[in-house]
Design a protein around this motif. Structure first.
Motif, PDB file in Angstrom:
ATOM      1  N   VAL A  15       0.128   7.985   3.584  1.00 22.41           N
ATOM      2  CA  VAL A  15      -0.985   8.894   3.872  1.00 22.41           C
ATOM      3  C   VAL A  15      -0.785   9.423   5.284  1.00 22.41           C
ATOM      4  O   VAL A  15      -0.574   8.655   6.225  1.00 22.41           O
ATOM      5  CB  VAL A  15      -2.337   8.166   3.756  1.00 22.41           C
ATOM      6  N   ASP A  16      -0.847  10.737   5.433  1.00 20.57           N
ATOM      7  CA  ASP A  16      -0.656  11.367   6.734  1.00 20.57           C
ATOM      8  C   ASP A  16      -1.945  11.239   7.551  1.00 20.57           C
ATOM      9  O   ASP A  16      -2.983  11.802   7.192  1.00 20.57           O
ATOM     10  CB  ASP A  16      -0.301  12.842   6.537  1.00 20.57           C
ATOM     11  N   SER A  26      -2.440   1.959  -1.117  1.00 22.84           N
ATOM     12  CA  SER A  26      -2.369   1.254  -2.391  1.00 22.84           C
ATOM     13  C   SER A  26      -3.392   1.862  -3.341  1.00 22.84           C
ATOM     14  O   SER A  26      -4.346   2.517  -2.910  1.00 22.84           O
ATOM     15  CB  SER A  26      -2.657  -0.242  -2.216  1.00 22.84           C
ATOM     16  N   ILE A  27      -3.171   1.642  -4.614  1.00 24.65           N
ATOM     17  CA  ILE A  27      -4.127   2.086  -5.626  1.00 24.65           C
ATOM     18  C   ILE A  27      -4.928   0.882  -6.095  1.00 24.65           C
ATOM     19  O   ILE A  27      -4.354  -0.153  -6.455  1.00 24.65           O
ATOM     20  CB  ILE A  27      -3.421   2.734  -6.828  1.00 24.65           C
ATOM     21  N   ARG A  43      -6.494   3.543  -1.358  1.00 22.27           N
ATOM     22  CA  ARG A  43      -6.966   2.818  -0.189  1.00 22.27           C
ATOM     23  C   ARG A  43      -5.884   2.749   0.873  1.00 22.27           C
ATOM     24  O   ARG A  43      -4.710   2.576   0.563  1.00 22.27           O
ATOM     25  CB  ARG A  43      -7.387   1.394  -0.575  1.00 22.27           C
ATOM     26  N   TRP A  44      -6.308   2.905   2.136  1.00 19.55           N
ATOM     27  CA  TRP A  44      -5.389   2.749   3.253  1.00 19.55           C
ATOM     28  C   TRP A  44      -6.194   2.348   4.494  1.00 19.55           C
ATOM     29  O   TRP A  44      -7.429   2.372   4.489  1.00 19.55           O
ATOM     30  CB  TRP A  44      -4.616   4.046   3.499  1.00 19.55           C
ATOM     31  N   SER A  45      -5.469   1.959   5.518  1.00 17.92           N
ATOM     32  CA  SER A  45      -6.115   1.502   6.745  1.00 17.92           C
ATOM     33  C   SER A  45      -5.887   2.520   7.863  1.00 17.92           C
ATOM     34  O   SER A  45      -4.766   3.024   8.027  1.00 17.92           O
ATOM     35  CB  SER A  45      -5.560   0.142   7.159  1.00 17.92           C
ATOM     36  N   CYS A  46      -6.934   2.798   8.623  1.00 16.39           N
ATOM     37  CA  CYS A  46      -6.840   3.727   9.749  1.00 16.39           C
ATOM     38  C   CYS A  46      -7.646   3.167  10.917  1.00 16.39           C
ATOM     39  O   CYS A  46      -8.861   2.958  10.787  1.00 16.39           O
ATOM     40  CB  CYS A  46      -7.355   5.111   9.358  1.00 16.39           C
ATOM     41  N   ASN A  47      -6.965   2.888  11.997  1.00 12.98           N
ATOM     42  CA  ASN A  47      -7.612   2.336  13.195  1.00 12.98           C
ATOM     43  C   ASN A  47      -8.403   1.061  12.889  1.00 12.98           C
ATOM     44  O   ASN A  47      -9.513   0.857  13.394  1.00 12.98           O
ATOM     45  CB  ASN A  47      -8.534   3.390  13.835  1.00 12.98           C
ATOM     46  N   GLY A  48      -7.843   0.232  12.032  1.00 11.33           N
ATOM     47  CA  GLY A  48      -8.460  -1.047  11.713  1.00 11.33           C
ATOM     48  C   GLY A  48      -9.521  -0.989  10.645  1.00 11.33           C
ATOM     49  O   GLY A  48     -10.064  -2.032  10.251  1.00 11.33           O
ATOM     50  N   GLU A  52     -11.077   4.822   1.697  1.00 17.11           N
ATOM     51  CA  GLU A  52     -10.943   4.856   0.243  1.00 17.11           C
ATOM     52  C   GLU A  52     -11.244   6.257  -0.255  1.00 17.11           C
ATOM     53  O   GLU A  52     -12.153   6.926   0.239  1.00 17.11           O
ATOM     54  CB  GLU A  52     -11.890   3.846  -0.400  1.00 17.11           C
ATOM     55  N   ARG A  53     -10.473   6.681  -1.257  1.00 13.90           N
ATOM     56  CA  ARG A  53     -10.680   8.004  -1.837  1.00 13.90           C
ATOM     57  C   ARG A  53     -10.531   7.915  -3.348  1.00 13.90           C
ATOM     58  O   ARG A  53      -9.561   7.353  -3.859  1.00 13.90           O
ATOM     59  CB  ARG A  53      -9.648   8.984  -1.253  1.00 13.90           C
ATOM     60  N   TYR A  54     -11.517   8.429  -4.073  1.00 11.04           N
ATOM     61  CA  TYR A  54     -11.446   8.447  -5.536  1.00 11.04           C
ATOM     62  C   TYR A  54     -10.314   9.360  -5.981  1.00 11.04           C
ATOM     63  O   TYR A  54     -10.149  10.471  -5.470  1.00 11.04           O
ATOM     64  CB  TYR A  54     -12.768   8.923  -6.118  1.00 11.04           C
TER      65      TYR A  54
END
Length: 238
Positions: A15-16, A26-27, A43-48, A52-54
């Motif tokens: 994810v950019d 991850s899905i 799902r991904w992590s950004c700044n801790g 989540e995105r449907y």
């Protein structure tokens, strides 16, 4: 590993985040018991923090198929991308770089699979050896007694007509590189044939069982005294 397989590789799970930063996503599959529907979320992590995105609903019979469908939809929606290769890399993309790194010079997965099948059938051979000692060309498998050389060619480095895709970055460099490899393959075939050897070339994507059957048939035909087949190379006729 499950996520990597479904996405088509670890490099395809990015994810950019902007500013040249990327996160590995991850899905997640969620079953809503009331409706019996399965929804996929990226799902991904950004700044801790977890983001989540449907993505979509999925209804395939297996988890692997549902994950693969969700990754396909995520890519179509532009939610994931391939990060660029490191500065100085000659690969046109991170996907190409991953393929390049996976292509070892010897003992590749397809080679090992073919060797196992041939060994199990009772055939013995030399590995990564020169058919003609004074000629600096090695074959993946060599059967000295019947003068047969076998090559298992990687689709990327040898320009497979079915799977090779021209690079978009450094296009001229890669065109010359791959064409040079193909010319060397043809030259190797000619050199070995002139020395009285037969050549079999198979692509890494070809079923090892079919390749093993081809090699076994040729070795046994030569040993039986029924006469060698005319010199040939499989694949694209190189």
């Amino acid at each position: 590993m499950e996520q990597d397989r479904a996405a088509g590789g670890r490099h395809r799970r990015s994810v950019d985040l902007g500013d040249g930063r990327y996160a590995r996503a991850s899905i997640a599959l969620k079953l809503y018991r009331r409706t019996r529907r399965i929804r996929a979320y990226l799902r991904w992590s950004c700044n801790g923090a977890t983001r989540e995105r449907y993505v979509c609903e999925v209804d395939h019979p297996t988890r692997g198929e549902n994950l693969a469908e969700a990754w396909r939809q995520a890519r179509l929606m532009g939610l994931v991308t391939d990060p660029p290769p490191p500065e100085g890399s000659t690969a046109s993309s991170d996907a190409v770089r991953a393929v390049m790194r996976a292509n070892r010079a010897k003992d590749t997965g397809p080679e090992l699979a073919l060797r196992r099948l041939l060994h199990a059938s009772g055939l013995r051979y030399r590995v990564d050896a020169r058919p003609v000692p004074e000629v600096r060309r090695k074959a993946d498998l060599v059967f000295p007694g019947v003068r047969l050389a076998v090559f298992v060619d990687g689709c990327f480095w040898h320009g497979c007509p079915e799977h090779y895709r021209p690079a978009t970055r450094n296009a001229e460099f890669w065109r010359e590189k791959i064409e040079g490899n193909r010319n060397r393959d043809r030259e190797t075939n000619d050199i070995l044939r002139a020395a009285g050897w037969n050549v079999i070339r198979v692509w890494e994507h070809e079923a090892p069982e079919m390749a093993a059957e081809l090699v076994s048939r040729e070795v046994r035909a030569r040993r039986s005294g029924s006469g060698p087949s005319p010199p040939f190379a499989t694949g694209d006729g190189r």
